[in-house]
Design an enzyme around this catalytic site. Structure first.
Site, PDB file in Angstrom:
ATOM      1  CG  ASN A   1      -3.944   5.183   3.655  1.00  0.00           C
ATOM      2  OD1 ASN A   1      -4.883   5.743   3.067  1.00  0.00           O
ATOM      3  ND2 ASN A   1      -2.790   5.072   3.608  1.00  0.00           N
TER       4      ASN A   1
ATOM      5  CB  THR B   1      -7.972  -0.304   6.589  1.00  0.00           C
ATOM      6  OG1 THR B   1      -7.473  -0.197   4.738  1.00  0.00           O
ATOM      7  CG2 THR B   1      -9.803  -1.237   5.851  1.00  0.00           C
ATOM      8  CB  ALA B   2      -4.743   3.288   7.640  1.00  0.00           C
ATOM      9  CE1 TYR B   3      -2.397   6.580  15.230  1.00  0.00           C
ATOM     10  CE2 TYR B   3      -1.769   8.170  13.649  1.00  0.00           C
ATOM     11  CZ  TYR B   3      -2.073   8.347  14.767  1.00  0.00           C
ATOM     12  OH  TYR B   3      -1.126   7.866  16.032  1.00  0.00           O
ATOM     13  CB  SER B   4      -8.554   5.833  10.824  1.00  0.00           C
ATOM     14  OG  SER B   4     -10.062   6.915  11.510  1.00  0.00           O
ATOM     15  CG  LEU B   5      -9.341  -0.574  11.811  1.00  0.00           C
ATOM     16  CD1 LEU B   5      -9.811  -0.429  12.281  1.00  0.00           C
ATOM     17  CD2 LEU B   5      -8.411  -1.480  10.458  1.00  0.00           C
TER      18      LEU B   5
ATOM     19  CG  ASP C   1      -1.762  11.183  22.953  1.00  0.00           C
ATOM     20  OD1 ASP C   1      -1.602  11.654  23.983  1.00  0.00           O
ATOM     21  OD2 ASP C   1      -1.771  10.552  22.731  1.00  0.00           O
TER      22      ASP C   1
ATOM     23  CG  ASP D   1      -1.912  -1.463   0.994  1.00  0.00           C
ATOM     24  OD1 ASP D   1      -2.341  -1.467   0.237  1.00  0.00           O
ATOM     25  OD2 ASP D   1      -3.236  -1.379   2.673  1.00  0.00           O
ATOM     26  N   GLY D   2       1.964   1.406   0.485  1.00  0.00           N
ATOM     27  CA  GLY D   2       3.044   2.136   0.563  1.00  0.00           C
ATOM     28  C   GLY D   2       3.404   2.510  -0.679  1.00  0.00           C
TER      29      GLY D   2
END
Length: 535
Positions: A378, A419-423, A408, A299-300
């Site tokens: 993202n 499905t990334a940091y938010s998850l 924070d 994905d990156g």
């Protein structure tokens, strides 16, 4: 001074009074000129002095403090409104400036194309076919349906012929394609949302259906950009094989990054036909030359491919060679079959929406002092960085106050980034074709602060207030951290240029398969069957 005289202290003011047996005052500390003789002449006992000490210094002091605090609060509200108005005006000015630049670039492009067409007619050579546009319907002749999206451009580069590794100046005809809405494999006349009907005073919805976007080539693709994951031997070997196959079997123009170009030439002089770019100006016009982008990584690598295009993005074919694969549905073992099917078309695609963010500095004197816009696939994260203090962020949605984030930080995510940091921060997983913005706090110091999903048409503004104890930090897709000082703000809305990624099956099947394979979503042992129970 006789023996019957007693010394009494009143708030560090020396004063001499007589004893009860005495009949007159012998001495008073402060002179009568200060006016204390009349005030204390009647205080002949210790009890009276103590009563005076216990009385407040000023009657009604609490009322005065309340009035003063209310006045300060009113001033603070007025200053906040002024700050909000300034931020809104700057955001609106930046948006109008962006629209002006886009319109100006479009007009220059049309003038340039018109000049090329006229020069070709005079010379008797046809450099390319320009589709006719019906002024009445504002539709290209290649667009047969009114809801189709058509792209057809004839482009010319300006690089010299002598350098084979850079962009050549030959006429490159960018492949034309058309997007249409399909349902169960069949073309739909139009994309149907909720169609509201009013019959007999009742409100009902009709035409609710799930549709899939299909891409059909109107002309064959000619140019492919291959982006690879760095520092991977398996990816490097696969890229060599893919480049050979695309050139020998499909006779396509191949573009790679300068880093990959150096590796190819070091491997063999056979790859001298591969092209690359030299500077950032070439990258800005890359979307005018490339028909398909192939990514080899995770994905990156898809995020890196999207970041290269500051405007329209060609269709991306992502092959899974990384850790997780939420956006990479294709398997590298079958790249020949996959690319052959995609080059012939039609193919199903997912339009992954991007966010457009820009920072407005409080100390900026004009729009030129502010930084350029940033495109996000993202998420954009505002956090406290290395500071030990809580982040204090004021959030607004279309100039309406939302909340004050104390924790924070805050995540503003696309549905593709759900499905990334938010998850990880407790946000929900959302289908990537759902247009919306995820509003997810990071470790909020509140038990009632839950994530939100906002519609795609809103504009969000996050402000670091002047009473914040520390600065905040902004990062876009996990890189490029920038500091926000008190008074600075981040304005975020939906970008007009989505990222089209090819589907292996369709958008929904690929999404569900990715969360099942990547996250083992809802994977547990099946409850054992103990046999039927008696009623």
């Amino acid at each position: 001074m006789d023996a019957n005289t007693e010394y009494v202290s009143k708030r560090d003011t020396p004063m001499f009074v007589t004893s009860p047996a005495s009949s007159k005052v012998n001495a008073v500390g402060p002179s009568s000129e200060n006016g204390y003789v009349d005030s204390f002449s009647m205080l002949n006992t210790q009890k009276a002095i103590e009563e005076i000490i216990e009385q407040p210094l000023l009657q009604g002091i609490d009322n005065h403090l309340v009035e003063f605090s209310e006045a300060i609060r009113t001033v603070a509200k007025a200053l906040r409104r002024v700050t909000e108005g300034k931020a809104a005006a700057q955001a609106e000015a930046a948006e109008w400036k962006r629209k002006y630049e886009l319109e100006r670039a479009r007009n220059l492009h049309l003038e340039k194309n018109g000049g090329l067409h006229l020069s070709a007619e005079k010379s008797g050579k046809v450099v390319g076919h320009f589709p006719q546009v019906d002024e009445g319907t504002e539709r290209c002749e290649l667009c047969h349906g009114k809801d189709d999206i058509c792209v057809n451009e004839v482009l010319q580069d300006n690089e010299p012929d002598s350098v084979p590794a850079v962009l050549s100046n030959k006429m490159i005809r960018k492949a034309s394609f058309k997007l249409s809405w399909c349902y169960n494999g069949e073309k739909s006349n139009r994309h149907k949302h909720d169609v509201v009907s009013f019959e007999k005073g009742d409100i009902t919805t009709a035409g609710r259906r799930s549709t899939q976007i299909s891409l059909k080539w109107l002309s064959s693709p000619q140019t492919v950009l291959i982006l690879t994951k760095p520092n991977s031997n398996s990816v490097r070997i696969l890229s060599y094989s893919m480049i050979r196959w695309l050139k020998e079997k499909k006779n396509l123009n191949i573009f790679v990054e300068p880093r990959v170009m150096a590796e190819l030439l070091e491997e063999s002089s056979y790859f001298s036909f591969v092209q690359t770019w030299e500077n950032d100006n070439d990258v800005l016009t890359l979307h005018k030359k490339v028909d398909i982008v192939v990514t080899l990584g995770g994905d990156g690598t898809v995020l890196w491919a999207a970041s290269l295009f500051k405007g329209p993005v060609p269709p991306i074919v992502p092959f899974s060679l990384g850790s997780l694969g939420f956006m990479t549905p294709f398997h590298s073992e079958y790249y020949r079959e996959c690319l052959d099917s995609i080059l012939h078309g039609p193919i199903s695609i997912t339009l992954r929406h991007r966010l457009q963010c820009h920072i407005i500095r409080d100390e900026a004197k004009s729009d030129h002092d502010n930084e350029g816009s940033m495109l996000v696939l993202n998420e954009v994260t505002i956090d406290r960085g290395i500071s030990s203090f809580l982040t204090n962020l004021e959030c607004y949605c279309d100039n309406s106050f939302v909340t004050c984030v104390q924790g924070d930080g805050l995540i503003l995510s696309t549905t593709s980034g759900s499905t990334a940091y938010s998850l990880a921060a407790g946000g929900s997983m959302v289908h990537p074709q759902v247009p919306g913005i995820l509003f997810t706090p990071i470790c909020p110091h509140s038990l009632s602060f839950r994530p939100l999903i906002l519609p795609e048409h809103v504009t969000l503004r996050v402000v670091v207030p002047f009473n914040s104890r520390s600065h905040a930090w902004v990062s876009v897709d996990g890189k490029g951290r920038k500091q926000l000082a008190p008074g600075d703000s981040l304005v975020c809305n939906m970008a007009p240029w989505p990222v089209p990624t090819a589907c292996r099956a369709d958008s929904t099947s690929d999404f569900l398969q990715s969360i099942q394979d990547g996250l083992h979503w809802n994977l547990r042992k099946t409850q054992s069957f103990d046999g039927p129970r008696d009623a």
